[in-house]
Enzyme design. Structure first.
Site, PDB file in Angstrom:
ATOM      1  N   LYS A  10       0.816  -1.219   0.000  1.00 25.25           N
ATOM      2  CA  LYS A  10       0.000   0.000   0.000  1.00 25.25           C
ATOM      3  C   LYS A  10       0.856   1.278   0.000  1.00 25.25           C
ATOM      4  O   LYS A  10       2.057   1.241   0.288  1.00 25.25           O
ATOM      5  CB  LYS A  10      -0.912  -0.022   1.233  1.00 25.25           C
ATOM      6  CG  LYS A  10      -1.954  -1.148   1.196  1.00 25.25           C
ATOM      7  CD  LYS A  10      -2.922  -1.002   2.369  1.00 25.25           C
ATOM      8  CE  LYS A  10      -3.994  -2.069   2.354  1.00 25.25           C
ATOM      9  NZ  LYS A  10      -4.998  -1.857   3.417  1.00 25.25           N
ATOM     10  N   TYR A  50     -12.629  -2.163  -3.382  1.00 28.49           N
ATOM     11  CA  TYR A  50     -13.133  -2.180  -2.005  1.00 28.49           C
ATOM     12  C   TYR A  50     -14.654  -2.035  -1.937  1.00 28.49           C
ATOM     13  O   TYR A  50     -15.182  -1.610  -0.912  1.00 28.49           O
ATOM     14  CB  TYR A  50     -12.454  -1.075  -1.202  1.00 28.49           C
ATOM     15  CG  TYR A  50     -11.036  -1.436  -0.767  1.00 28.49           C
ATOM     16  CD1 TYR A  50     -10.803  -2.548   0.039  1.00 28.49           C
ATOM     17  CD2 TYR A  50      -9.956  -0.659  -1.142  1.00 28.49           C
ATOM     18  CE1 TYR A  50      -9.518  -2.878   0.448  1.00 28.49           C
ATOM     19  CE2 TYR A  50      -8.662  -0.983  -0.733  1.00 28.49           C
ATOM     20  CZ  TYR A  50      -8.460  -2.094   0.065  1.00 28.49           C
ATOM     21  OH  TYR A  50      -7.196  -2.421   0.485  1.00 28.49           O
ATOM     22  N   ASN A 113      -1.991   0.271   6.789  1.00 31.98           N
ATOM     23  CA  ASN A 113      -1.493  -0.988   7.348  1.00 31.98           C
ATOM     24  C   ASN A 113      -0.607  -1.767   6.369  1.00 31.98           C
ATOM     25  O   ASN A 113      -0.481  -2.981   6.460  1.00 31.98           O
ATOM     26  CB  ASN A 113      -2.647  -1.833   7.886  1.00 31.98           C
ATOM     27  CG  ASN A 113      -3.639  -2.253   6.817  1.00 31.98           C
ATOM     28  OD1 ASN A 113      -3.570  -1.791   5.690  1.00 31.98           O
ATOM     29  ND2 ASN A 113      -4.556  -3.132   7.176  1.00 31.98           N
ATOM     30  N   HIS A 116      -2.290  -5.444   1.719  1.00 27.55           N
ATOM     31  CA  HIS A 116      -3.581  -6.121   1.613  1.00 27.55           C
ATOM     32  C   HIS A 116      -3.331  -7.530   1.128  1.00 27.55           C
ATOM     33  O   HIS A 116      -2.453  -7.754   0.292  1.00 27.55           O
ATOM     34  CB  HIS A 116      -4.501  -5.412   0.596  1.00 27.55           C
ATOM     35  CG  HIS A 116      -5.668  -6.261   0.186  1.00 27.55           C
ATOM     36  ND1 HIS A 116      -6.830  -6.309   0.915  1.00 27.55           N
ATOM     37  CD2 HIS A 116      -5.823  -7.148  -0.829  1.00 27.55           C
ATOM     38  CE1 HIS A 116      -7.652  -7.184   0.345  1.00 27.55           C
ATOM     39  NE2 HIS A 116      -7.063  -7.701  -0.714  1.00 27.55           N
ATOM     40  N   GLU A 127      -9.803 -10.718  -7.375  1.00 28.91           N
ATOM     41  CA  GLU A 127      -8.865  -9.602  -7.194  1.00 28.91           C
ATOM     42  C   GLU A 127      -7.715  -9.689  -8.204  1.00 28.91           C
ATOM     43  O   GLU A 127      -7.310  -8.667  -8.779  1.00 28.91           O
ATOM     44  CB  GLU A 127      -8.343  -9.602  -5.753  1.00 28.91           C
ATOM     45  CG  GLU A 127      -9.436  -9.234  -4.747  1.00 28.91           C
ATOM     46  CD  GLU A 127      -8.993  -9.324  -3.296  1.00 28.91           C
ATOM     47  OE1 GLU A 127      -9.830  -9.052  -2.412  1.00 28.91           O
ATOM     48  OE2 GLU A 127      -7.816  -9.663  -3.022  1.00 28.91           O
TER      49      GLU A 127
END
Ligand code: CMP
Length: 139
Positions: A10, A50, A113, A116, A127
């Site tokens: 990320k 998302y 964070n 993913h 995905e």
């Protein structure tokens, strides 16, 4: 069973030049990076990716964060890759992540964070298909 999972390094991690360190943890756990591309995620891509979270209070912030800087999208392959990657990522919230996990080592908070990973084989397939064609994955 050999399977594939989808991973995103990320913006909070790419901004801090952590791609190599995160890849070292992934490869050290025996997962093979069989496809990888650095992209600037568009708002449309982030919203689609998302979509399951669109009613959640953090959705807008999440989309904003994912489009704020480049990400690295990846396909990982190995024995029980979905579960193994979830194990080495650690809990979504880094405060709850186990020692030695990617999120414990690198994540800033629950929103930033660092990584993913897919939560099931079905989602992994969906995905992966959002970002890669089969000929771009070299196992
Ligand atoms: P990820 O695995 O990418 O899936 C959804 C993301 O929403 C999650 O990681 C977090 O980065 C982000 N997020 C932000 N706030 C929250 C929250 N309060 N609870 C769960 N996920 C959150």
């Amino acid at each position: 069973m050999t399977e594939r999972t989808f991973s995103i390094i990320k913006p909070d991690a790419t901004e801090r030049n952590l791609t190599g360190k995160i890849n070292a943890v992934i490869e050290g756990a025996g997962l093979r990076i069989v496809a990888q591309r650095r992209i600037r995620m568009t708002e449309d891509q982030a919203k689609t990716f998302y979509e399951v979270h669109k009613e959640r209070p953090f959705y807008g912030e999440l989309v904003g964060q994912m489009t704020s800087a480049p990400v690295v999208v990846q396909v990982l392959e190995g024995e029980n890759a979905v579960a193994k990657y979830r194990e080495i990522m650690g809990a979504t919230n880094p405060e709850q992540a186990a020692e030695g996990t990617i999120r414990k080592l690198f994540a800033k908070n629950v929103g930033e964070n660092s990584v993913h990973g897919s939560d099931s084989q079905d989602n992994a397939k969906l995905e992966i298909a959002q970002f890669f064609t089969e000929d771009q994955i070299v196992g």
